[in-house]
Design an enzyme around this catalytic site. Structure first.
Site, PDB file in Angstrom:
ATOM      1  N   GLU A  25       0.838  -1.198   0.000  1.00 36.15           N
ATOM      2  CA  GLU A  25       0.000   0.000   0.000  1.00 36.15           C
ATOM      3  C   GLU A  25       0.873   1.247   0.000  1.00 36.15           C
ATOM      4  O   GLU A  25       2.047   1.197   0.351  1.00 36.15           O
ATOM      5  CB  GLU A  25      -0.913  -0.004   1.236  1.00 36.15           C
TER       6      GLU A  25
ATOM      7  N   TYR B 295     -13.618 -15.294 -16.903  1.00 39.73           N
ATOM      8  CA  TYR B 295     -13.112 -15.671 -15.583  1.00 39.73           C
ATOM      9  C   TYR B 295     -12.686 -17.149 -15.541  1.00 39.73           C
ATOM     10  O   TYR B 295     -11.526 -17.469 -15.774  1.00 39.73           O
ATOM     11  CB  TYR B 295     -14.119 -15.325 -14.462  1.00 39.73           C
TER      12      TYR B 295
HETATM   13  P1  NAD Z   1      -8.196  -6.830  -2.922  1.00 42.29           P
HETATM   14  O1  NAD Z   1      -7.757  -6.063  -4.116  1.00 42.29           O
HETATM   15  O2  NAD Z   1      -9.219  -6.213  -2.035  1.00 42.29           O
HETATM   16  O3  NAD Z   1      -6.940  -7.218  -1.989  1.00 42.29           O
HETATM   17  C1  NAD Z   1      -5.699  -7.555  -2.491  1.00 42.29           C
HETATM   18  C2  NAD Z   1      -4.655  -7.543  -1.390  1.00 42.29           C
HETATM   19  O4  NAD Z   1      -3.414  -7.954  -1.962  1.00 42.29           O
HETATM   20  C3  NAD Z   1      -4.400  -6.172  -0.744  1.00 42.29           C
HETATM   21  O5  NAD Z   1      -4.158  -6.336   0.633  1.00 42.29           O
HETATM   22  C4  NAD Z   1      -3.103  -5.708  -1.427  1.00 42.29           C
HETATM   23  O6  NAD Z   1      -2.327  -4.792  -0.670  1.00 42.29           O
HETATM   24  C5  NAD Z   1      -2.402  -7.047  -1.562  1.00 42.29           C
HETATM   25  N1  NAD Z   1      -1.334  -7.046  -2.567  1.00 42.29           N
HETATM   26  C6  NAD Z   1      -1.434  -6.913  -3.911  1.00 42.29           C
HETATM   27  N2  NAD Z   1      -0.208  -7.021  -4.477  1.00 42.29           N
HETATM   28  C7  NAD Z   1       0.682  -7.240  -3.465  1.00 42.29           C
HETATM   29  C8  NAD Z   1       2.082  -7.457  -3.401  1.00 42.29           C
HETATM   30  N3  NAD Z   1       2.846  -7.486  -4.493  1.00 42.29           N
HETATM   31  N4  NAD Z   1       2.636  -7.634  -2.180  1.00 42.29           N
HETATM   32  C9  NAD Z   1       1.897  -7.593  -1.039  1.00 42.29           C
HETATM   33  N5  NAD Z   1       0.557  -7.432  -1.057  1.00 42.29           N
HETATM   34  C10 NAD Z   1      -0.042  -7.253  -2.244  1.00 42.29           C
HETATM   35  O7  NAD Z   1      -8.669  -8.249  -3.495  1.00 42.29           O
HETATM   36  P2  NAD Z   1      -9.764  -9.326  -3.063  1.00 42.29           P
HETATM   37  O8  NAD Z   1     -10.928  -9.192  -3.996  1.00 42.29           O
HETATM   38  O9  NAD Z   1      -9.984  -9.351  -1.599  1.00 42.29           O
HETATM   39  O10 NAD Z   1      -9.007 -10.655  -3.532  1.00 42.29           O
HETATM   40  C11 NAD Z   1      -8.312 -11.511  -2.647  1.00 42.29           C
HETATM   41  C12 NAD Z   1      -8.477 -12.943  -3.122  1.00 42.29           C
HETATM   42  O11 NAD Z   1      -9.876 -13.285  -3.066  1.00 42.29           O
HETATM   43  C13 NAD Z   1      -8.037 -13.160  -4.579  1.00 42.29           C
HETATM   44  O12 NAD Z   1      -7.438 -14.419  -4.679  1.00 42.29           O
HETATM   45  C14 NAD Z   1      -9.359 -13.157  -5.334  1.00 42.29           C
HETATM   46  O13 NAD Z   1      -9.314 -13.878  -6.550  1.00 42.29           O
HETATM   47  C15 NAD Z   1     -10.257 -13.846  -4.307  1.00 42.29           C
HETATM   48  N6  NAD Z   1     -11.710 -13.675  -4.533  1.00 42.29           N
HETATM   49  C16 NAD Z   1     -12.251 -12.442  -4.734  1.00 42.29           C
HETATM   50  C17 NAD Z   1     -13.618 -12.329  -4.989  1.00 42.29           C
HETATM   51  C18 NAD Z   1     -14.272 -10.989  -5.230  1.00 42.29           C
HETATM   52  O14 NAD Z   1     -15.428 -10.953  -5.653  1.00 42.29           O
HETATM   53  N7  NAD Z   1     -13.588  -9.899  -4.956  1.00 42.29           N
HETATM   54  C19 NAD Z   1     -14.429 -13.474  -5.001  1.00 42.29           C
HETATM   55  C20 NAD Z   1     -13.844 -14.708  -4.736  1.00 42.29           C
HETATM   56  C21 NAD Z   1     -12.476 -14.808  -4.511  1.00 42.29           C
END
Ligand code: NAD
Length: 400
Positions: A79, A239
């Site tokens: 972040e 997807y």
């Molecule tokens: P998000 O964008 O809210 O969170 C991503 C996180 O990853 C953040 O904390 C960010 O700081 C961190 N991050 C990104 N790059 C980084 C790096 N290089 N080093 C350290 N930290 C890093 O995403 P989300 O939607 O919560 O997704 C998280 C997981 O949940 C993913 O695997 C996603 O596929 C899965 N998911 C999401 C959904 C949805 O609808 N959003 C549904 C099912 C599953």
């Protein structure tokens, strides 16, 4: 030095480039209050690492562990702090607020900001855990990133959201212009699949687990979970059957190999397939925001609507820490998307889908709910926050 300003949403494309420090803190407190209102976990985790801990599913998992079980949590994320009188990123403010609240509540909470894919971050985390935490009994892997530098080769890989084999044309919603239209996505080019697998597949999760294992930081009975999504057929070309789907298949492969590693310590690793929610990651996926706007309407009407914190809590309380009961599907995945995928919900969404236009979007979908959730990700629209007042932009995260 103080840097005070009135902060308003600044939306650029599918992201908001400003974030409100007090609004983000209120959003975190809301999620903490949700977990505090639940009965505590019996035999919940005590020492937890969350990789991707600052927003979305990772932040909710951290809150569920800390407030459901008084676990010590180490959060890793990437972040931006406030710079040149510009607000920090939402995940920065979320994490600062979480730490402040957790410490006030007597919980151990520390964070490392930087690239989780790097060897350096793994070494920093290991040194900190060795010094200050009991061996880990839960590792949540919740990264969503467009880019990864492979620490072994130094090559930067970019993940893409593309169909495979042929172009995909679909109805979509441009959330910047509030317009329903069509989008055609060109198919993946050579290298796109392998690059997306490199970034969003399971290799880095395995590298984390190997590094923690070699440092002898995994407790007996340790659990590790990573998150995936499957969703409805209308999104499959972009997807499940697209480049990101290949990465998620690789994540499932990694879950099996990590499970074998953890079995040696009577532990386990698995994938949880979560429901579609509004996060920074999901708002970037074409077609998905229109689907979410329809899905929210159908699920709210049935009283089954959930956000990240409700999903994280369901995972912790009914699966991971419910006498070790994991209700797997045929592919050994927990299905927290079960309510989303119910026939009646999907039927309602897809009966409405062909008729949605820019003009009837507000009336026939929960686009208002989508937009409110989107703004909340950046700390806007929270009750009891004075958005007309100047706020301090520089909010520290204490050095780990
Ligand atoms: P998000 O964008 O809210 O969170 C991503 C996180 O990853 C953040 O904390 C960010 O700081 C961190 N991050 C990104 N790059 C980084 C790096 N290089 N080093 C350290 N930290 C890093 O995403 P989300 O939607 O919560 O997704 C998280 C997981 O949940 C993913 O695997 C996603 O596929 C899965 N998911 C999401 C959904 C949805 O609808 N959003 C549904 C099912 C599953």
């Amino acid at each position: 030095m103080s840097s005070k300003q009135v902060v308003r949403p600044k939306i650029r494309g599918y992201i908001c480039v400003s974030a409100h420090p007090e609004g983000c803190a209120a959003h975190v407190r809301e999620q903490i209050a949700f977990v505090k209102a639940q009965p505590g976990l019996k035999d919940g985790p005590r020492s937890v690492l969350v990789i991707g801990a600052s927003t979305g599913y990772g932040l909710a998992s951290r809150i569920a562990a800390a407030y459901g079980s008084r676990a010590a949590t180490l959060g890793i994320f990437f972040e931006k702090p406030s710079e040149n009188a510009r607000p920090a990123s939402a995940g920065w403010y979320n994490s600062a607020a979480f730490e402040t609240q957790a410490r006030a509540d007597g919980l151990w909470a520390k964070s490392l900001n930087g690239d989780a894919f790097s060897d350096e971050m793994k070494a920093r985390a290991i040194a900190l855990i060795k010094r200050e935490m009991p061996k880990l009994d839960l590792i949540v892997y919740s990264l969503a990133s467009p880019r990864r530098v492979d620490p072994k080769t130094g090559i930067a890989h970019r993940s893409v959201l593309k169909p495979i084999g042929e172009p995909f044309t679909s109805k979509t919603l441009d959330t910047d212009r509030h317009e329903v239209g069509q989008i055609t996505l060109a198919p993946a080019e050579p290298g796109d699949i392998a690059n997306t697998v490199k970034v969003m597949g399971g290799e880095d999760w395995e590298q984390w687990m190997d590094a923690l294992d070699q440092a002898d930081l995994l407790a007996t009975g340790c659990t590790s979970v990573a998150y995936s999504y499957i969703g409805p057929k209308v999104t499959w070309p972009v997807y499940k059957n697209g480049t990101i789907g290949r990465a998620k298949e690789d994540l499932e492969r990694a879950a099996k190999s990590i499970d074998a590693l953890l079995k040696l310590r009577r532990g386990r690793a698995f994938i949880s397939v979560n429901k579609a929610v509004v996060t920074q990651a999901s708002s970037a996926i074409p077609v998905v925001p229109l689907y979410i706007a329809l899905l929210f309407k159908a699920m709210k009407a049935r009283g089954t609507h959930e956000g990240c914190i409700e999903q994280a809590w369901r995972l912790f309380s009914t699966q991971m820490y419910n006498e070790n009961f994991l209700d797997f599907d045929d592919a050994r995945r927990v299905r927290l998307d079960d309510w989303e995928m119910r026939d009646e919900v999907q039927h309602e969404v897809f009966a409405a889908w062909p008729g949605i236009t820019t003009e009837n979007l507000e009336a026939l979908t929960d686009y208002a709910g989508y937009q409110a959730e989107f703004l909340k990700l950046f700390g806007f629209g929270l009750p009891n926050v004075n958005y007309d007042a100047e706020v301090e932009l520089e909010v520290p995260i204490l050095p780990a």
